[in-house]
Design a protein around this motif. Structure first.
Motif, PDB file in Angstrom:
ATOM      1  N   GLY A   1       0.798  -1.215   0.000  1.00  0.00           N
ATOM      2  CA  GLY A   1       0.000   0.000   0.000  1.00  0.00           C
ATOM      3  C   GLY A   1       0.829   1.262   0.000  1.00  0.00           C
ATOM      4  O   GLY A   1       2.046   1.239  -0.225  1.00  0.00           O
ATOM      5  N   ASP A   2       0.171   2.365   0.266  1.00  0.00           N
ATOM      6  CA  ASP A   2       0.799   3.680   0.230  1.00  0.00           C
ATOM      7  C   ASP A   2       1.940   3.775   1.247  1.00  0.00           C
ATOM      8  O   ASP A   2       1.770   3.474   2.432  1.00  0.00           O
ATOM      9  CB  ASP A   2      -0.245   4.760   0.529  1.00  0.00           C
ATOM     10  CG  ASP A   2       0.343   6.150   0.411  1.00  0.00           C
ATOM     11  OD1 ASP A   2       0.600   6.591  -0.705  1.00  0.00           O
ATOM     12  OD2 ASP A   2       0.545   6.778   1.470  1.00  0.00           O
ATOM     13  N   ILE A   3       3.120   4.203   0.776  1.00  0.00           N
ATOM     14  CA  ILE A   3       4.300   4.313   1.643  1.00  0.00           C
ATOM     15  C   ILE A   3       4.081   5.355   2.743  1.00  0.00           C
ATOM     16  O   ILE A   3       4.517   5.176   3.881  1.00  0.00           O
ATOM     17  CB  ILE A   3       5.547   4.678   0.815  1.00  0.00           C
ATOM     18  CG1 ILE A   3       5.923   3.518  -0.114  1.00  0.00           C
ATOM     19  CG2 ILE A   3       6.727   5.003   1.730  1.00  0.00           C
ATOM     20  CD1 ILE A   3       6.327   2.263   0.612  1.00  0.00           C
ATOM     21  N   GLY A   4       3.392   6.435   2.396  1.00  0.00           N
ATOM     22  CA  GLY A   4       3.107   7.469   3.397  1.00  0.00           C
ATOM     23  C   GLY A   4       2.303   6.929   4.560  1.00  0.00           C
ATOM     24  O   GLY A   4       2.580   7.240   5.724  1.00  0.00           O
ATOM     25  N   HIS A   5       1.316   6.106   4.262  1.00  0.00           N
ATOM     26  CA  HIS A   5       0.512   5.497   5.320  1.00  0.00           C
ATOM     27  C   HIS A   5       1.344   4.532   6.159  1.00  0.00           C
ATOM     28  O   HIS A   5       1.151   4.422   7.370  1.00  0.00           O
ATOM     29  CB  HIS A   5      -0.689   4.767   4.708  1.00  0.00           C
ATOM     30  CG  HIS A   5      -1.701   5.692   4.111  1.00  0.00           C
ATOM     31  ND1 HIS A   5      -2.663   5.272   3.203  1.00  0.00           N
ATOM     32  CD2 HIS A   5      -1.905   7.024   4.276  1.00  0.00           C
ATOM     33  CE1 HIS A   5      -3.413   6.301   2.852  1.00  0.00           C
ATOM     34  NE2 HIS A   5      -2.976   7.374   3.483  1.00  0.00           N
ATOM     35  N   GLN A   6       2.262   3.840   5.505  1.00  0.00           N
ATOM     36  CA  GLN A   6       3.128   2.916   6.238  1.00  0.00           C
ATOM     37  C   GLN A   6       4.042   3.675   7.201  1.00  0.00           C
ATOM     38  O   GLN A   6       4.274   3.241   8.330  1.00  0.00           O
ATOM     39  CB  GLN A   6       3.961   2.092   5.255  1.00  0.00           C
ATOM     40  CG  GLN A   6       3.145   1.109   4.424  1.00  0.00           C
ATOM     41  CD  GLN A   6       4.015   0.285   3.496  1.00  0.00           C
ATOM     42  OE1 GLN A   6       5.092  -0.171   3.871  1.00  0.00           O
ATOM     43  NE2 GLN A   6       3.547   0.085   2.269  1.00  0.00           N
ATOM     44  N   PHE A   7       4.567   4.812   6.743  1.00  0.00           N
ATOM     45  CA  PHE A   7       5.380   5.655   7.624  1.00  0.00           C
ATOM     46  C   PHE A   7       4.575   6.089   8.843  1.00  0.00           C
ATOM     47  O   PHE A   7       5.064   6.062   9.987  1.00  0.00           O
ATOM     48  CB  PHE A   7       5.878   6.892   6.871  1.00  0.00           C
ATOM     49  CG  PHE A   7       7.255   6.752   6.317  1.00  0.00           C
ATOM     50  CD1 PHE A   7       7.443   6.645   4.949  1.00  0.00           C
ATOM     51  CD2 PHE A   7       8.350   6.723   7.146  1.00  0.00           C
ATOM     52  CE1 PHE A   7       8.727   6.524   4.416  1.00  0.00           C
ATOM     53  CE2 PHE A   7       9.627   6.604   6.639  1.00  0.00           C
ATOM     54  CZ  PHE A   7       9.824   6.497   5.268  1.00  0.00           C
ATOM     55  N   LEU A   8       3.346   6.489   8.601  1.00  0.00           N
ATOM     56  CA  LEU A   8       2.482   6.937   9.689  1.00  0.00           C
ATOM     57  C   LEU A   8       2.215   5.805  10.672  1.00  0.00           C
ATOM     58  O   LEU A   8       2.269   6.008  11.896  1.00  0.00           O
ATOM     59  CB  LEU A   8       1.160   7.459   9.116  1.00  0.00           C
ATOM     60  CG  LEU A   8       0.135   7.991  10.129  1.00  0.00           C
ATOM     61  CD1 LEU A   8       0.717   9.167  10.889  1.00  0.00           C
ATOM     62  CD2 LEU A   8      -1.156   8.397   9.416  1.00  0.00           C
ATOM     63  N   LEU A   9       1.956   4.618  10.150  1.00  0.00           N
ATOM     64  CA  LEU A   9       1.673   3.466  11.000  1.00  0.00           C
ATOM     65  C   LEU A   9       2.891   3.066  11.827  1.00  0.00           C
ATOM     66  O   LEU A   9       2.800   2.909  13.054  1.00  0.00           O
ATOM     67  CB  LEU A   9       1.220   2.284  10.133  1.00  0.00           C
ATOM     68  CG  LEU A   9       0.913   0.977  10.878  1.00  0.00           C
ATOM     69  CD1 LEU A   9      -0.239   1.179  11.846  1.00  0.00           C
ATOM     70  CD2 LEU A   9       0.597  -0.133   9.882  1.00  0.00           C
ATOM     71  N   LEU A  10       4.031   2.912  11.169  1.00  0.00           N
ATOM     72  CA  LEU A  10       5.250   2.513  11.877  1.00  0.00           C
ATOM     73  C   LEU A  10       5.693   3.599  12.863  1.00  0.00           C
ATOM     74  O   LEU A  10       6.158   3.300  13.967  1.00  0.00           O
ATOM     75  CB  LEU A  10       6.371   2.226  10.877  1.00  0.00           C
ATOM     76  CG  LEU A  10       6.176   1.010   9.965  1.00  0.00           C
ATOM     77  CD1 LEU A  10       7.359   0.858   9.010  1.00  0.00           C
ATOM     78  CD2 LEU A  10       5.994  -0.261  10.778  1.00  0.00           C
ATOM     79  N   GLY A  11       5.542   4.857  12.449  1.00  0.00           N
ATOM     80  CA  GLY A  11       5.883   5.948  13.358  1.00  0.00           C
ATOM     81  C   GLY A  11       5.017   5.944  14.600  1.00  0.00           C
ATOM     82  O   GLY A  11       5.507   6.188  15.716  1.00  0.00           O
ATOM     83  N   SER A  12       3.730   5.638  14.432  1.00  0.00           N
ATOM     84  CA  SER A  12       2.813   5.565  15.575  1.00  0.00           C
ATOM     85  C   SER A  12       3.215   4.437  16.517  1.00  0.00           C
ATOM     86  O   SER A  12       3.190   4.595  17.744  1.00  0.00           O
ATOM     87  CB  SER A  12       1.382   5.345  15.084  1.00  0.00           C
ATOM     88  OG  SER A  12       0.958   6.425  14.278  1.00  0.00           O
ATOM     89  N   PHE A  13       3.597   3.300  15.939  1.00  0.00           N
ATOM     90  CA  PHE A  13       4.061   2.181  16.757  1.00  0.00           C
ATOM     91  C   PHE A  13       5.312   2.570  17.533  1.00  0.00           C
ATOM     92  O   PHE A  13       5.441   2.264  18.721  1.00  0.00           O
ATOM     93  CB  PHE A  13       4.361   0.960  15.863  1.00  0.00           C
ATOM     94  CG  PHE A  13       3.192   0.034  15.703  1.00  0.00           C
ATOM     95  CD1 PHE A  13       3.185  -1.219  16.293  1.00  0.00           C
ATOM     96  CD2 PHE A  13       2.085   0.405  14.959  1.00  0.00           C
ATOM     97  CE1 PHE A  13       2.106  -2.077  16.150  1.00  0.00           C
ATOM     98  CE2 PHE A  13       1.002  -0.436  14.796  1.00  0.00           C
ATOM     99  CZ  PHE A  13       1.003  -1.679  15.398  1.00  0.00           C
TER     100      PHE A  13
END
Length: 210
Positions: free
Chosen positions: A145-157
């Motif tokens: 999926g979208d790399i930006g969303h992945q950054f947001l998800l991993l950053g939140s974790f």
């Protein structure tokens, strides 16, 4: 959406990064021992802001900025190291180590200073810089999926795990402060221990390369 296994491995990597003793842990312990839980939490906010700094750099493809401009990184490290040496001096400068007098004599950092030094400690920490440059990006998957969303998800974790583990460290250190304050003879030992931690951190910060 990243696979659950990917998130688990990432979380384990973050936990290992945080629990390995380093500048951020030492700074949180020293502030919590000296000024209590509130000071530790304010310092943690600065540390988390530093984490956000790296997350944003990584998300814009600029995580190598400190590698490209090493002078900036060294200036940050030197500034932090000098201030930590000053804090170490303050921790042992009080001639009387009475449980009711010694802590009153110490100069305690104001909230804004606690925040800024926490921020600086994270930004100038080679361990954190290397994690975001060499490890963080390894968990991104263009097929998921979208790399930006992945950054947001991993950053939140990352931020959530950092807050949880470091809050436990602050709580434990502040509880130790309460117990130590009831024994006047241990106050001197505590203050010299804090000074030792801060000096070790200053030396590590000043001479560890990125």
């Amino acid at each position: 959406m990243l696979p659950i296994t990917q998130l688990i491995y990432f979380s384990l990597s973050v936990i290992v990064l945080i629990i390995i003793p380093g500048p951020t842990m030492l700074y949180l312990i020293s502030r919590s021992l000296l000024q209590g839980q509130k000071a530790g939490m304010i310092s943690l906010l600065g540390i988390v802001t530093g984490d956000l700094f790296y997350i944003l750099l990584s998300s814009f493809g600029l995580s190598t900025a400190l590698f490209t401009f090493p002078l900036l990184f060294h200036i940050l490290k030197l500034s932090g190291a000098l201030y930590l040496i000053y804090l170490a001096y303050q921790a042992v400068r009080v001639p009387s180590f009475d449980s009711t007098k010694s802590h009153k004599g110490l100069i305690k950092d104001k909230p804004q200073k606690l925040f800024v030094i926490g921020l600086l400690t994270t930004i100038s920490n080679p361990k954190v810089a290397l994690f975001f440059v060499s490890v963080f990006s390894q968990f991104l998957d263009p097929k998921s999926g979208d790399i930006g969303h992945q950054f947001l998800l991993l950053g939140s974790f990352f931020i959530t795990i950092s807050l949880l583990i470091n809050s436990l460290i602050i709580f434990s250190a502040s509880k130790s402060k309460i117990r130590l304050s009831k024994n006047p003879k241990l106050i001197k030992v505590q203050n010299w221990a804090i000074a030792g931690i801060l000096m070790a951190l200053a030396i590590k910060m000043a001479f560890t390369g990125i």
